[in-house]
Design an enzyme around this catalytic site. Sequence first.
Site, PDB file in Angstrom:
ATOM      1  N   LYS A   1       0.847  -1.196   0.000  1.00  0.00           N
ATOM      2  CA  LYS A   1       0.000   0.000   0.000  1.00  0.00           C
ATOM      3  C   LYS A   1       0.883   1.247   0.000  1.00  0.00           C
ATOM      4  CE  LYS A   1      -3.885   0.018   2.629  1.00  0.00           C
ATOM      5  NZ  LYS A   1      -4.646  -0.221   3.897  1.00  0.00           N
TER       6      LYS A   1
HETATM    7  O1  G3P Z   1      -7.028   0.608   5.777  1.00  0.00           O
HETATM    8  C1  G3P Z   1      -7.716   1.660   5.264  1.00  0.00           C
HETATM    9  C2  G3P Z   1      -8.983   1.887   5.948  1.00  0.00           C
HETATM   10  O2  G3P Z   1      -9.987   1.078   5.585  1.00  0.00           O
HETATM   11  C3  G3P Z   1      -9.096   2.895   6.983  1.00  0.00           C
HETATM   12  O3  G3P Z   1     -10.356   2.976   7.580  1.00  0.00           O
HETATM   13  O4  G3P Z   1     -11.859   3.615   9.382  1.00  0.00           O
HETATM   14  O5  G3P Z   1      -9.484   4.367   9.460  1.00  0.00           O
HETATM   15  O6  G3P Z   1     -11.054   5.369   7.825  1.00  0.00           O
HETATM   16  P1  G3P Z   1     -10.692   4.151   8.603  1.00  0.00           P
END
Ligand code: G3P
Length: 219
Positions: free
Chosen positions: A84
Site C-alpha cells: 500500500k
Molecule cells: O485501511 C484503510 C482503511 O480502511 C481505513 O479505515 O476507518 O481508518 O477510515 P478508517
Amino acid sequence: MKIFLDTADVQKIKDWAKMGVINGVTTNPSHLARAGGDPTKVVKEICSILKGGEISVEVTKDEPKDVYKQAQEIADLAPNILVKVPCHKKYYAIIKQLVAEKIKLNITLVFTPLQALMMAKLGVDYVSPFVGRWNDIDVDGIAMLEEINHIMEIYGFKTQVLAASIRTVRDFHDSVMIGCDAVTLPVSVFEKSLESPLTDKGIAKFNADWKKLGITKFP
Ligand code: G3P
C-alpha cells in the site's frame, strides 16, 4: 467480489480464514500498531494464514526514495503481498517504477475520482477509495466510490476498485451494489453483516416445531 478484512488481528483472521468467504486482509500502520508485537512477524503470520489470499501492507516511510526501497522490502516478505502506497503526487514516479518491477500495489488514501484515474493510468493493481472518511465530514463517500468504479468501467482500466474505510453494513451493501471489485471491512462490520434476526427466529421456530414430534432419529 472480493472481501477483505481490514485488520491486523491475527486471531480474528485465523477464525475467519477457516470460513471460506475471506479473500485477504488489508493492514495499515494503525492496525499494526494496535496489534502490538513485531510488525514484520505479524505480517508474515497473516500472509501464512491466508496463503491463497491477498494481504495489503502499507509503507511507513515518507520520502519517495525511502518508500520505493521499503515497498520492495515489504513485497519480498511473502508472495501474496500487495504494497500500500498513499495516493500522493510525490510518489507517482516510484509507483511507475514499482509497477514496471511487477510489484503489486494497492494505492491507499484515495479520495477523488481523478486521483483514482491517475493511478489507473499508472497501472496499479488496486485503488482504495476511503468511503467513511468522506462520510465523516458529510460528503457522500459512496457517490465518490461509484464515480471511481464508473471510470474504471468506461475506460476499461484493469485497476481494481477496493472500497475502504467502510464503517457500516449499509456502506458494505452499497459497495457491493455499485459493483466494486473488492471491499475491505472492519471485523465488527463484517460480522454484523452476516446476521439477521429473522434467520435466528426462523431456526428457533423450526427447532421448536420439530421437538414437538418427539422423534430422536432422523433420517
Ligand atoms: O485501511 C484503510 C482503511 O480502511 C481505513 O479505515 O476507518 O481508518 O477510515 P478508517
